[in-house]
Write an enzyme that holds these catalytic residues in place. Structure first.
Site, PDB file in Angstrom:
ATOM      1  CG  ASN A   4      -1.641   1.256   1.495  1.00  0.00           C
ATOM      2  OD1 ASN A   4      -1.730   2.102   0.607  1.00  0.00           O
ATOM      3  ND2 ASN A   4      -2.187   1.418   2.697  1.00  0.00           N
ATOM      4  CE  LYS A   6       0.012   3.298   4.812  1.00  0.00           C
ATOM      5  NZ  LYS A   6       0.116   3.391   6.240  1.00  0.00           N
ATOM      6  CG  HIS A  90      -5.532   1.967   5.329  1.00  0.00           C
ATOM      7  ND1 HIS A  90      -5.099   2.941   6.194  1.00  0.00           N
ATOM      8  CD2 HIS A  90      -4.540   1.048   5.247  1.00  0.00           C
ATOM      9  CE1 HIS A  90      -3.874   2.628   6.611  1.00  0.00           C
ATOM     10  NE2 HIS A  90      -3.518   1.490   6.050  1.00  0.00           N
ATOM     11  CD  GLU A  92      -2.700   5.585   6.861  1.00  0.00           C
ATOM     12  OE1 GLU A  92      -2.705   5.650   5.624  1.00  0.00           O
ATOM     13  OE2 GLU A  92      -1.766   5.079   7.523  1.00  0.00           O
ATOM     14  CD  GLU A 162      -3.289  -2.573   7.409  1.00  0.00           C
ATOM     15  OE1 GLU A 162      -2.220  -2.865   6.896  1.00  0.00           O
ATOM     16  OE2 GLU A 162      -3.872  -1.496   7.208  1.00  0.00           O
ATOM     17  N   GLY A 168       2.801   2.211  10.704  1.00  0.00           N
ATOM     18  CA  GLY A 168       3.759   3.301  10.527  1.00  0.00           C
ATOM     19  C   GLY A 168       4.495   3.682  11.798  1.00  0.00           C
ATOM     20  CB  SER A 208       5.547  -1.862  11.760  1.00  0.00           C
ATOM     21  OG  SER A 208       5.158  -0.530  12.028  1.00  0.00           O
TER      22      SER A 208
HETATM   23  P1  PGA Z   1       3.068   0.255   7.535  1.00  0.00           P
HETATM   24  O1  PGA Z   1       1.596   0.471   6.960  1.00  0.00           O
HETATM   25  O2  PGA Z   1       3.594  -1.031   6.947  1.00  0.00           O
HETATM   26  O3  PGA Z   1       3.842   1.450   7.076  1.00  0.00           O
HETATM   27  O4  PGA Z   1       2.949   0.168   9.028  1.00  0.00           O
HETATM   28  C1  PGA Z   1       0.710  -0.608   6.821  1.00  0.00           C
HETATM   29  C2  PGA Z   1      -0.609  -0.117   6.290  1.00  0.00           C
HETATM   30  O5  PGA Z   1      -1.043   0.963   6.690  1.00  0.00           O
HETATM   31  O6  PGA Z   1      -1.257  -0.795   5.452  1.00  0.00           O
END
Ligand code: PGA
Length: 244
Positions: A4, A6, A90, A92, A162, A168, A208
């Protein structure tokens, strides 16, 4: 194994990524590989990955086909541009754009209508985990966003667990924590759609995931794959994750 991106990368950077990434994973037949770039990069990404083992997905969609909906992109358009997958809800999107379980249902139904494989995200926030409400939150998300699907729709989705506190932050869920959550989601799926359907649904872990922790996560039988943010931006690191 899904990446992803983003809100990162231009079309030129997309081209450079795939030039480096494709040869590194061309012999990887053990998993499906998906990259989800931002909308303006989709065309370039689809072109770069034609005749490869990499599929392309979007990060969001609107539930309509077309209309006066400024700033939105429909499943019909994503299908036309050559996407095979789409990420839905997601954390976010939930956090910054107020997406709810009602959106999950209508976006999932729209995605399936246009032959896009939905990757539906669920996960608890830190304060929810710390107050012992993880299962309650996951149950609410499952019951509100996934349980209303028809059995044949459920058979086509991918679920991504998640935990918001792991996204992140560099704080990966331990394989044990992730596996427990996956098991809970699967039990919920079994209660609604039956054991067989629950066993068959793919549940990805996200938060992560890096080249150095993917192996221990994937060693858990409950974890079927990964949804990777930061570490999917670099061709070498995402290739290492794919080939764990
Ligand atoms: P990340 O993001 O691997 O940077 O923690 C995962 C995600 O938001 O799908």
């Amino acid at each position: 194994m899904a990446g992803n991106w983003k809100m990162y990368k231009t079309p030129a950077e997309t081209h450079a990524f795939f030039e480096a990434f494709k040869p590194k994973v061309s012999d990887a037949a053990h998993c499906d590989i998906v990259i989800c770039p931002p909308f303006p990069d989709l065309h370039a990404a689809v072109k770069e990955t034609a005749d490869s083992n990499v599929a392309i997905g979007a990060q969001n969609l609107h539930w309509g086909r077309e209309g006066a909906v400024t700033g939105e992109v429909s499943g019909h358009m994503l299908q036309a541009v050559g996407c095979d997958y789409v990420i839905i809800a997601h954390s976010e999107r939930r956090q910054y754009f107020g997406e709810t379980e009602v959106d999950v249902v209508r976006k999932t139904q729209a995605a399936l209508e246009y032959d896009l494989k939905p990757i539906i995200c669920v996960g608890e926030r830190l304060e929810e985990r710390e107050s012992g409400r993880t299962e309650e939150v996951l149950a609410d998300m499952f019951d509100g966003g996934i349980a209303p699907l028809a059995a044949e729709q459920f058979a086509k989705i991918v679920i991504a667990y998640e935990p918001v506190w792991a996204i992140g932050t560099g704080k990966t869920a331990t394989p044990q924590i992730a596996a427990d959550a996956h098991r809970f989601i699967r039990s919920r799926a079994a209660a609604t759609f039956g054991e067989k359907a629950a066993e068959a649904v793919r549940i990805l872990y996200g938060g992560s995931v890096k080249p150095d922790n993917v192996k221990t996560l994937m060693a858990e039988e409950e974890i079927d794959g990964a949804l990777v943010g930061g570490a999917s931006l670099d061709p070498a690191s995402f290739a290492a994750i794919v080939k764990f």
